[in-house]
Scaffold this motif. Structure first.
Motif, PDB file in Angstrom:
ATOM      1  N   GLU A  59      33.763  48.426  54.052  1.00 43.15           N
ATOM      2  CA  GLU A  59      33.850  47.190  54.248  1.00 43.15           C
ATOM      3  C   GLU A  59      35.203  46.558  52.778  1.00 43.15           C
ATOM      4  O   GLU A  59      35.358  45.700  53.509  1.00 43.15           O
ATOM      5  N   PHE A  60      35.192  46.787  51.669  1.00 40.72           N
ATOM      6  CA  PHE A  60      36.032  46.407  51.021  1.00 40.72           C
ATOM      7  C   PHE A  60      37.132  46.063  51.539  1.00 40.72           C
ATOM      8  O   PHE A  60      37.675  45.255  51.824  1.00 40.72           O
ATOM      9  N   ALA A  61      37.319  47.670  52.738  1.00 40.27           N
ATOM     10  CA  ALA A  61      39.020  47.187  52.293  1.00 40.27           C
ATOM     11  C   ALA A  61      39.284  47.195  53.962  1.00 40.27           C
ATOM     12  O   ALA A  61      40.622  47.234  54.674  1.00 40.27           O
ATOM     13  N   GLU A  62      37.901  46.761  54.332  1.00 36.27           N
ATOM     14  CA  GLU A  62      38.072  46.186  56.386  1.00 36.27           C
ATOM     15  C   GLU A  62      39.010  47.184  56.946  1.00 36.27           C
ATOM     16  O   GLU A  62      39.432  46.746  57.530  1.00 36.27           O
ATOM     17  N   LEU A  63      37.890  48.830  57.386  1.00 36.54           N
ATOM     18  CA  LEU A  63      38.689  49.936  57.593  1.00 36.54           C
ATOM     19  C   LEU A  63      37.228  50.147  58.418  1.00 36.54           C
ATOM     20  O   LEU A  63      36.384  49.945  58.058  1.00 36.54           O
ATOM     21  N   GLU A  64      37.857  51.021  59.254  1.00 37.50           N
ATOM     22  CA  GLU A  64      36.561  51.905  60.246  1.00 37.50           C
ATOM     23  C   GLU A  64      36.173  53.087  59.687  1.00 37.50           C
ATOM     24  O   GLU A  64      36.935  53.679  58.979  1.00 37.50           O
ATOM     25  N   PRO A  65      34.598  53.009  59.471  1.00 40.00           N
ATOM     26  CA  PRO A  65      33.712  53.884  58.554  1.00 40.00           C
ATOM     27  C   PRO A  65      34.382  55.293  58.837  1.00 40.00           C
ATOM     28  O   PRO A  65      34.724  56.373  58.278  1.00 40.00           O
ATOM     29  N   ILE A  66      34.730  55.777  60.309  1.00 44.56           N
ATOM     30  CA  ILE A  66      35.024  56.840  60.856  1.00 44.56           C
ATOM     31  C   ILE A  66      36.601  57.242  60.113  1.00 44.56           C
ATOM     32  O   ILE A  66      37.020  58.415  59.895  1.00 44.56           O
ATOM     33  N   TYR A  67      37.410  55.693  60.506  1.00 42.26           N
ATOM     34  CA  TYR A  67      38.446  56.042  59.601  1.00 42.26           C
ATOM     35  C   TYR A  67      38.659  56.467  58.175  1.00 42.26           C
ATOM     36  O   TYR A  67      39.363  57.012  57.749  1.00 42.26           O
ATOM     37  N   VAL A  68      38.303  55.882  57.319  1.00 46.51           N
ATOM     38  CA  VAL A  68      37.480  56.143  56.142  1.00 46.51           C
ATOM     39  C   VAL A  68      37.248  57.237  55.841  1.00 46.51           C
ATOM     40  O   VAL A  68      38.200  57.576  54.801  1.00 46.51           O
ATOM     41  N   SER A  69      36.763  58.380  56.313  1.00 47.99           N
ATOM     42  CA  SER A  69      36.224  58.884  56.524  1.00 47.99           C
ATOM     43  C   SER A  69      36.911  60.228  56.478  1.00 47.99           C
ATOM     44  O   SER A  69      37.384  61.222  55.476  1.00 47.99           O
ATOM     45  N   LYS A  70      38.373  60.100  57.205  1.00 55.94           N
ATOM     46  CA  LYS A  70      39.263  60.859  58.039  1.00 55.94           C
ATOM     47  C   LYS A  70      40.119  60.895  56.582  1.00 55.94           C
ATOM     48  O   LYS A  70      40.802  62.048  55.814  1.00 55.94           O
TER      49      LYS A  70
END
Length: 300
Positions: A59-70
């Motif tokens: 949410e802070f980085a404004e990225l999709e959670p699945i992309y952040v997980s990777k």
């Protein structure tokens, strides 16, 4: 294509150019643009004392959670990010930076900030009125509420100057200097030694020079390490073996070339900063340095 319909196309090209430039700049640190964006966001959150979850970081980085997980998985595999169990949510993990991750992030921030200076030079640099206007326009296009800071500001702005701020600035600038000197196979401490020999010489003996270097707290050299540093420069043919101590012809040419490269980099770093702000920062840092030295000096 008419100029008044080119907004999206131009924004896209600027974005592509920026991402490619960041990819090249942080590649020596083992990062990609996407990894830098995430780890810098994590740095911004953890320096406030937080341990965000992957969802909070997304949410802070404004990225999709699945992309952040990777991205988190790749950064953890590289030894830069820690993942620990959340104390109250069994489905979540908390994220943090390892010591290596902190060092890499600070170095990357210094490199990318220098890159931002290059990018914005055509409009007067980061602190110029045109750049501030551009930031406001981009916020309007993104739908950000007036006065709301963007992510980069949130990561770098704190209410007051702290020791951590000073240490981070020193670390980032030191890492940038190391990056600039790397192609010449010269360390930051060796470059400082060149400056000491040139500006404060001539030195009657090698012992005089190494004693002076060992007496500079910012270098963190004991007498043995300072003597080894000087001996190494002699072995490289950059400092005279005889006395008085001076740079060799090769050392003087190398120092001149490096000084010019550092001058250009420094000009970019300081570009657009208000001279009054720089004067205030100089006075504050000088005062902090003096107080810290007095605090570590034994009373008579």
């Amino acid at each position: 294509m008419d100029d008044d319909t080119a907004t999206g196309r131009l924004l896209w090209h600027v974005t592509l150019r920026w991402r490619a430039a960041v990819d090249r700049a942080v590649a020596p640190l083992g990062l990609t643009h996407a990894q830098y964006s995430l780890i810098a966001s994590l740095y911004g959150l953890t320096r406030r004392g937080g341990q965000p979850t992957q969802r909070e970081l997304a949410e802070f980085a404004e990225l999709e959670p699945i992309y952040v997980s990777k991205l988190v998985r790749a950064l953890a595999d590289s030894g830069l990010v820690t993942r620990t169990a959340h104390p109250t949510d069994a489905r979540a993990v908390q994220l943090g930076l390892t010591e290596q991750g902190l060092q890499v992030t600070q170095a990357a921030i210094g490199v990318v900030h220098a890159l931002q200076h290059d990018l914005t030079q055509p409009i007067g640099g980061p602190a110029s009125p045109r750049n501030r206007q551009l930031i406001a326009i981009l916020k309007d296009l993104l739908g950000a509420p007036p006065g709301q800071p963007d992510g980069s500001q949130a990561m770098t702005t704190t209410p007051t100057l702290t020791g951590q701020d000073v240490a981070e600035a020193q670390g980032a600038l030191g890492a940038l200097l190391d990056h600039v000197l790397a192609n010449a196979d010269v360390s930051g401490t060796e470059y400082v030694t060149f400056r000491v020999i040139t500006a404060r010489g001539p030195w009657a003996t090698h012992r005089d020079l190494s004693s002076y270097l060992a007496g500079q707290p910012q270098l963190r050299l004991d007498p043995q390490a300072a003597a080894a540093l000087c001996a190494g420069l002699v072995q490289k043919g950059l400092v005279s073996a005889g006395e008085p101590v001076a740079l060799t012809d090769g050392g003087a040419r190398l120092f001149a070339d490096l000084s010019e490269t550092v001058r250009r980099t420094t000009t970019d770093i300081y570009a657009g900063l208000d001279p009054a702000d720089l004067a205030t920062a100089h006075n504050v840092l000088a005062t902090l340095t003096d107080r810290a030295r007095r605090a570590t000096t034994p009373a008579n």
